[in-house]
Design a protein around this motif. Structure first.
Motif, PDB file in Angstrom:
ATOM      1  N   THR A 111       0.743  -1.207   0.036  1.00 34.20           N
ATOM      2  CA  THR A 111      -0.027   0.062   0.174  1.00 34.20           C
ATOM      3  C   THR A 111       0.751   1.249  -0.147  1.00 34.20           C
ATOM      4  OG1 THR A 111      -1.314  -1.198   1.270  1.00 34.20           O
ATOM      5  CG2 THR A 111      -1.861   1.062   1.096  1.00 34.20           C
ATOM      6  N   ASP A 112       2.007   1.221   0.830  1.00 34.26           N
ATOM      7  CA  ASP A 112       2.923   2.408   0.789  1.00 34.26           C
ATOM      8  C   ASP A 112       4.336   1.881   1.127  1.00 34.26           C
ATOM      9  OD1 ASP A 112       3.867   4.803   0.998  1.00 34.26           O
ATOM     10  OD2 ASP A 112       2.328   5.756   2.295  1.00 34.26           O
ATOM     11  N   TYR A 113       5.102   2.697   1.282  1.00 32.85           N
ATOM     12  CA  TYR A 113       6.458   2.278   1.747  1.00 32.85           C
ATOM     13  C   TYR A 113       7.374   3.552   2.504  1.00 32.85           C
ATOM     14  CZ  TYR A 113       8.819   5.392  -1.549  1.00 32.85           C
ATOM     15  OH  TYR A 113       9.147   6.458  -2.189  1.00 32.85           O
ATOM     16  N   VAL A 114       8.443   2.946   3.217  1.00 32.70           N
ATOM     17  CA  VAL A 114       9.088   4.163   3.869  1.00 32.70           C
ATOM     18  C   VAL A 114      10.700   3.403   3.617  1.00 32.70           C
ATOM     19  CG1 VAL A 114       7.603   5.006   5.766  1.00 32.70           C
ATOM     20  CG2 VAL A 114       9.197   3.026   6.231  1.00 32.70           C
ATOM     21  N   THR A 115      11.731   4.376   3.601  1.00 33.69           N
ATOM     22  CA  THR A 115      13.014   3.943   3.392  1.00 33.69           C
ATOM     23  C   THR A 115      13.744   3.969   4.616  1.00 33.69           C
ATOM     24  OG1 THR A 115      13.742   6.091   2.770  1.00 33.69           O
ATOM     25  CG2 THR A 115      12.924   4.519   0.927  1.00 33.69           C
ATOM     26  N   LYS A 116      14.598   3.208   4.728  1.00 36.46           N
ATOM     27  CA  LYS A 116      15.869   2.988   5.776  1.00 36.46           C
ATOM     28  C   LYS A 116      16.778   4.050   5.636  1.00 36.46           C
ATOM     29  CE  LYS A 116      15.044  -1.630   7.385  1.00 36.46           C
ATOM     30  NZ  LYS A 116      15.713  -3.099   7.444  1.00 36.46           N
ATOM     31  N   PRO A 117      17.628   4.587   6.517  1.00 36.00           N
ATOM     32  CA  PRO A 117      17.168   4.944   7.923  1.00 36.00           C
ATOM     33  C   PRO A 117      15.730   5.442   8.042  1.00 36.00           C
ATOM     34  CG  PRO A 117      18.784   6.298   7.552  1.00 36.00           C
ATOM     35  CD  PRO A 117      18.664   5.620   6.396  1.00 36.00           C
TER      36      PRO A 117
END
Length: 369
Positions: A111-117
């Motif tokens: 549905t969505d994403y976030v990146t590291k860090p």
């Protein structure tokens, strides 16, 4: 992995499933989510995630892309392929500047994403947004289910489905169906002796029992008309035993009526008429629509009730010839039916006289004006 065997959704708290093989990352996400007031379940790989989702339905899954045993992409693809889990929002966690992973995440259904860090304020905002969307989705589904339930109280399911598919006019020809009319004898007199509220309560108690019988025998309630009740057999889904089924219901209706009147000690009885033949069934109009029947079969079935005998079931020659157990009926003879002329009919006595084993004479009935 945190033990998932606990009661979730206490006090309606959203449940977040964190899937990550790095203990430090898992710990940080757990602390952040708990601070937001969410319940947390944890898994260390995609396979554990799938196993948890078989028992629980988290509100959101925070899914790391790269893990041992089963990575996040394979896990997300399986979640999307499973009917029970495909509506759960998945927020994929990918490596920084890895555009290929981001594209792959969306391809498998994230549905969505976030990146590291991870930038925690961004993660929190995206989780809040997904939870809000999830809640709106649940409300929409609940509203649709409620609307469908109300529609199915009015229309047969196949007809309701066709209307939802935007059919403007539904009119189907049926070559052979059986139609039943039932009328309560003595109800008009009773209505003059009780209050309107008591009258409605009385009708509701009787018709509710009849409604249960339509469900039991797989028949279609068409409508009530005052103290009359109309049922059809063999539509909207045709069935070869439509005559047998409607007669079985008629017998059950008579037994139900006898049972209710013995309990209330009221002088009520049921007159039932049945006819078999072709009919047109459908839905017309755009307001307060209902599923109805038209044709001579309907008119004759109504006449069979009108010219019937209290406590008995009267059927036409056409219905009689369709029955598997003709021996249950006896020939009444030829009666003069208004608008139809001479008609041979058959009757089945369901009155108390049969239960008492006393001789029963078949009443004759002159032509009605």
């Amino acid at each position: 992995m945190t033990n998932p065997h606990f009661i979730i959704n206490q006090e309606n708290q959203p449940v977040i499933l964190i899937v990550d093989d790095e203990e430090t990352q898992q710990f940080l996400m757990r602390q952040v989510m708990k601070k937001e007031g969410y319940q947390v379940i944890e898994a260390s790989n995609g396979q554990e995630c799938l196993e948890i989702c078989q028992e629980h339905r988290p509100d959101i899954i925070l899914l790391d892309a790269m893990m041992p045993v089963m990575d996040g992409f394979a896990c997300c693809a399986q979640l999307q392929a499973t009917l029970e889990t495909q509506e759960i929002p998945v927020l994929m966690i990918t490596a920084l500047e890895d555009k290929k992973s981001v594209n792959q995440a969306f391809e498998v259904g994230a549905t969505d994403y976030v990146t590291k860090p991870i930038h925690w304020p961004v993660l929190i905002q995206r989780v809040r947004r997904l939870l809000k969307e999830r809640q709106l989705y649940k409300q929409l589904i609940a509203s649709q289910e409620k609307a469908k339930k109300l529609l199915l109280n009015i229309l047969p399911e196949p007809i309701a489905n066709r209307l939802q598919e935007s059919e403007e006019i539904i009119a189907d020809n049926f070559a052979n169906v059986s139609v039943l009319f039932a009328d309560m004898v003595g109800f008009t007199k009773l209505a003059s002796q009780i209050s309107p509220t008591e009258l409605i309560v009385k009708l509701n108690s009787i018709f509710s029992e009849f409604d249960k019988l339509t469900e039991r025998y797989g028949l279609e309630k068409i409508k009530t008309i005052g103290d009359g009740y109309m049922v059809a057999s063999g539509l909207p889904i045709p069935r070869h035993d439509h005559a047998d089924a409607v007669v079985e219901m008629a017998v059950a209706m008579q037994k139900t009526m006898t049972k209710l009147t013995k309990k209330t000690k009221e002088s009520l009885s049921l007159r039932v008429g049945i006819h078999t033949g072709p009919a047109i069934a459908g839905v017309i109009g755009i307001k307060k629509f209902s599923y109805d029947l038209w044709g001579d079969t309907v008119n004759i079935a109504s006449r069979m009730e009108q010219y019937g005998i209290p406590g008995w079931i009267q059927v036409t020659e056409a219905t009689y010839q369709e029955l598997s157990h003709k021996d249950l009926f006896i020939e009444r003879g030829v009666i003069d039916v208004k608008g139809k002329g001479k008609m041979k009919t058959y009757v089945l006595d369901c009155s108390d006289a049969t239960a008492r084993n006393s001789p029963v004479l078949i009443p004759t009935l002159a032509a009605k004006a």
